[in-house]
Enzyme design. Structure first.
Site, PDB file in Angstrom:
ATOM      1  N   TYR A  78     -36.603 -59.784   4.639  1.00 22.56           N
ATOM      2  CA  TYR A  78     -35.523 -60.027   3.661  1.00 22.56           C
ATOM      3  C   TYR A  78     -35.658 -59.040   2.494  1.00 22.56           C
ATOM      4  CZ  TYR A  78     -35.053 -64.776   5.766  1.00 22.56           C
ATOM      5  OH  TYR A  78     -34.885 -65.841   6.607  1.00 22.56           O
ATOM      6  N   HIS A 133     -40.654 -65.347  12.928  1.00 25.83           N
ATOM      7  CA  HIS A 133     -39.212 -65.396  12.611  1.00 25.83           C
ATOM      8  C   HIS A 133     -38.323 -65.678  13.814  1.00 25.83           C
ATOM      9  CE1 HIS A 133     -36.057 -63.682   9.579  1.00 25.83           C
ATOM     10  NE2 HIS A 133     -35.718 -64.840  10.045  1.00 25.83           N
TER      11      HIS A 133
HETATM   12  N1  LIG Z   1     -34.972 -68.158  10.035  1.00 27.99           N
HETATM   13  C1  LIG Z   1     -33.815 -67.529  10.092  1.00 27.99           C
HETATM   14  O1  LIG Z   1     -33.534 -66.816  11.040  1.00 27.99           O
HETATM   15  C2  LIG Z   1     -32.827 -67.729   8.981  1.00 27.99           C
HETATM   16  C3  LIG Z   1     -31.483 -67.325   9.164  1.00 27.99           C
HETATM   17  C4  LIG Z   1     -30.579 -67.562   8.128  1.00 27.99           C
HETATM   18  C5  LIG Z   1     -30.996 -68.145   6.949  1.00 27.99           C
HETATM   19  N2  LIG Z   1     -32.312 -68.490   6.778  1.00 27.99           N
HETATM   20  C6  LIG Z   1     -32.785 -69.050   5.481  1.00 27.99           C
HETATM   21  O2  LIG Z   1     -31.913 -70.079   5.053  1.00 27.99           O
HETATM   22  C7  LIG Z   1     -31.405 -69.762   3.763  1.00 27.99           C
HETATM   23  C8  LIG Z   1     -30.032 -70.369   3.591  1.00 27.99           C
HETATM   24  O3  LIG Z   1     -29.118 -69.861   4.568  1.00 27.99           O
HETATM   25  P1  LIG Z   1     -27.562 -69.809   4.258  1.00 27.99           P
HETATM   26  O4  LIG Z   1     -27.332 -68.952   3.066  1.00 27.99           O
HETATM   27  O5  LIG Z   1     -26.869 -69.446   5.503  1.00 27.99           O
HETATM   28  O6  LIG Z   1     -27.314 -71.366   3.889  1.00 27.99           O
HETATM   29  P2  LIG Z   1     -26.137 -72.221   3.332  1.00 27.99           P
HETATM   30  O7  LIG Z   1     -26.731 -73.025   2.257  1.00 27.99           O
HETATM   31  O8  LIG Z   1     -25.483 -72.909   4.456  1.00 27.99           O
HETATM   32  O9  LIG Z   1     -25.068 -71.243   2.703  1.00 27.99           O
HETATM   33  C9  LIG Z   1     -25.227 -70.670   1.439  1.00 27.99           C
HETATM   34  C10 LIG Z   1     -23.852 -70.285   0.916  1.00 27.99           C
HETATM   35  O10 LIG Z   1     -23.167 -71.462   0.504  1.00 27.99           O
HETATM   36  C11 LIG Z   1     -22.675 -71.325  -0.820  1.00 27.99           C
HETATM   37  N3  LIG Z   1     -22.900 -72.619  -1.462  1.00 27.99           N
HETATM   38  C12 LIG Z   1     -24.071 -73.157  -1.843  1.00 27.99           C
HETATM   39  N4  LIG Z   1     -23.910 -74.364  -2.391  1.00 27.99           N
HETATM   40  C13 LIG Z   1     -22.580 -74.609  -2.355  1.00 27.99           C
HETATM   41  C14 LIG Z   1     -21.796 -75.699  -2.781  1.00 27.99           C
HETATM   42  N5  LIG Z   1     -22.332 -76.777  -3.364  1.00 27.99           N
HETATM   43  N6  LIG Z   1     -20.455 -75.636  -2.599  1.00 27.99           N
HETATM   44  C15 LIG Z   1     -19.907 -74.556  -2.020  1.00 27.99           C
HETATM   45  N7  LIG Z   1     -20.603 -73.482  -1.601  1.00 27.99           N
HETATM   46  C16 LIG Z   1     -21.934 -73.506  -1.769  1.00 27.99           C
HETATM   47  C17 LIG Z   1     -23.511 -70.235  -1.448  1.00 27.99           C
HETATM   48  O11 LIG Z   1     -22.746 -69.484  -2.372  1.00 27.99           O
HETATM   49  P3  LIG Z   1     -22.737 -69.750  -3.960  1.00 27.99           P
HETATM   50  O12 LIG Z   1     -23.661 -68.764  -4.585  1.00 27.99           O
HETATM   51  O13 LIG Z   1     -21.303 -69.554  -4.298  1.00 27.99           O
HETATM   52  O14 LIG Z   1     -23.175 -71.170  -4.220  1.00 27.99           O
HETATM   53  C18 LIG Z   1     -23.877 -69.358  -0.248  1.00 27.99           C
HETATM   54  O15 LIG Z   1     -22.889 -68.387  -0.025  1.00 27.99           O
HETATM   55  C19 LIG Z   1     -31.472 -68.238   3.703  1.00 27.99           C
HETATM   56  O16 LIG Z   1     -31.425 -67.741   2.389  1.00 27.99           O
HETATM   57  C20 LIG Z   1     -32.800 -67.994   4.384  1.00 27.99           C
HETATM   58  O17 LIG Z   1     -33.852 -68.234   3.461  1.00 27.99           O
HETATM   59  C21 LIG Z   1     -33.222 -68.309   7.771  1.00 27.99           C
END
Ligand SMILES: NC(=O)c1ccc[n+]([C@@H]2O[C@H](COP(=O)([O-])OP(=O)(O)OC[C@H]3O[C@@H](n4cnc5c(N)ncnc54)[C@H](OP(=O)(O)O)[C@@H]3O)[C@@H](O)[C@H]2O)c1
Ligand SMILES: *[C@@H]1O[C@H](CO)[C@@H](O)[C@H](O)[C@H]1NC(C)=O
Ligand SMILES: *[C@@H]1O[C@H](CO)[C@@H](O)[C@H](O)[C@H]1NC(C)=O
Ligand SMILES: *[C@@H]1O[C@H](CO)[C@@H](O)[C@H](O)[C@H]1NC(C)=O
Ligand SMILES: *[C@@H]1O[C@H](CO)[C@@H](O)[C@H](O)[C@H]1NC(C)=O
Length: 310
Positions: A78, A133
């Site tokens: 990342y 990962h």
């Molecule tokens: N192991 C893997 O392969 C893998 C893959 C993907 C992700 N991950 C991990 O999981 C984490 C989260 O993944 P994700 O970003 O896909 O998760 P997510 O929480 O489903 O999506 C985050 C998005 O939602 C928005 N958001 C957050 N709270 C909100 C709310 N209350 N209302 C409306 N929109 C909201 C955020 O933007 P705003 O800034 O506008 O709130 C952001 O764009 C990553 O950062 C990473 O650490 C791991």
């Protein structure tokens, strides 16, 4: 004297009252982790060539910690480990109160160098959790197989460089390979989980084998795949509870999986996530999201690998 004591007591009670009640999970080895983690991948993800510190991310992590996120998720690909390390220092929260997860990916072919580099970037002596990962590599692609990586991670665990070891994006067949040779139990499998990827077979398998499931991208139905079949249910259920669709999705996820990772650049969204543990969906609401969600299979991450990797 008495009055000072009374005021201090009142403050202590108030602090307990306003602090978010984030549940804790306890792994088979006794280590505990906060059930919700703050992610520093996805939209925070940097390019390897970008050597600048993203202060916006540092401040977001510090805000998250101060709001009550004591579990931070990062990965060696990342390129945000340095920001996590700076935020930990600047937060002034004692290191042992935080739970820090990183993942092995960029350094798959040399896991020893991988954890050493991650620790240096994080300015830490140990991480709380170290995950592989993904299972999508082998001798041909990376010069190493899953079993060999696991053995090295076990030695890192035994050297106290990490308190928990686990995997991410592993299918049942991949986990079986680890379980066959493991001397140290794989405590966690971190996976994409939301109404459009429910993986019920994996849920049953994980429970049977005492592996904790950590859901990432719980908000996919309002972030990545907005016009899918749960749309209307989410809208109505959120209205009924006078809350947001995000909280409904988080409550649904938290009731099914042991742990969840979400992220945001906005303080009010962070609060919404931490407060989501107060929301309980009824059995019929949960069933409705289950059944509407299962009408569509949609993955945001690792799509090609899940389709094509043997
Ligand atoms: N192991 C893997 O392969 C893998 C893959 C993907 C992700 N991950 C991990 O999981 C984490 C989260 O993944 P994700 O970003 O896909 O998760 P997510 O929480 O489903 O999506 C985050 C998005 O939602 C928005 N958001 C957050 N709270 C909100 C709310 N209350 N209302 C409306 N929109 C909201 C955020 O933007 P705003 O800034 O506008 O709130 C952001 O764009 C990553 O950062 C990473 O650490 C791991
Ligand atoms: C920091 O990360 C955010 C989110 O990805 C991005 O919008 C911003 O441009 C980044 N800042 C710098 C200085 O790179
Ligand atoms: C490794 O994976 C690649 C891509 O799936 C495949 O072509 C190759 O045959 C595999 N090699 C071994 C040794 O399993
Ligand atoms: C790891 O920590 C345990 C518990 O504190 C201790 O008993 C053990 O000696 C440590 N091992 C190493 C290699 O430092
Ligand atoms: C959800 O569905 C409603 C009704 O079908 C539609 O009006 C709305 O635009 C959809 N919302 C999103 C975000 O797709």
């Amino acid at each position: 004297m008495d009055r000072t004591f009374a005021i201090l007591l009142l403050l202590a009670v108030l602090t307990c009252f306003v602090a978010p009640k984030v549940p804790t999970v306890t792994f088979t080895n006794g280590v505990k982790a906060p059930a919700i983690a703050f992610g520093t991948g996805t939209f925070w993800h940097k390019k390897e060539s970008d050597k600048n510190i993203n202060r916006t991310l540092v401040e977001a992590i510090k805000t998250a910690i101060h709001e009550g996120y004591y579990h931070i998720d990062t990965g060696d690909d990342y390129f945000t480990e340095k920001e996590v390390g700076i935020a930990i220092k600047e937060s002034e929260v004692p290191r042992e109160k935080l739970f820090i997860t990183t993942k092995l990916d960029k350094f798959l072919s040399d896991p020893r160098k991988g954890l050493e580099t991650s620790l240096k970037n994080l300015q830490l002596d140990y991480v709380d959790m170290y995950l592989i990962h993904s299972p999508f590599f082998n001798k041909t692609t990376h010069g190493i197989e899953i079993e060999q990586v696991w053995k090295i991670m076990e030695s890192q665990y035994n050297q106290n460089l990490t308190r928990v070891i686990g995997v991410s994006n592993f299918r049942i067949k991949d986990i079986i390979r680890v379980l066959k040779i493991a001397k140290v139990h794989p405590e966690v499998n971190q996976l994409e989980f939301h109404p459009y990827v429910q993986s019920t077979d994996l849920q049953a398998f994980a429970k049977e084998n005492k592996i904790f499931l950590q859901a990432y991208s719980p908000l996919a139905p309002i972030v990545y795949k907005k016009d899918g079949p749960v749309n209307e249910s989410l809208q109505r259920i959120a209205e009924n509870h006078k809350t947001t669709q995000a909280q409904v999705l988080l409550a649904w996820t938290e009731a099914k999986y042991n742990m969840v990772i979400t992220t945001s650049g906005k303080k009010h969204h962070m609060k919404e996530a931490l407060d989501s543990y107060d929301l309980r969906l009824s059995k019929s609401e949960t069933n409705e999201i289950d059944s509407e969600g299962s009408k569509l299979l949609y993955r945001e991450f690792w799509k090609d690998q899940f389709k094509n990797w043997p």
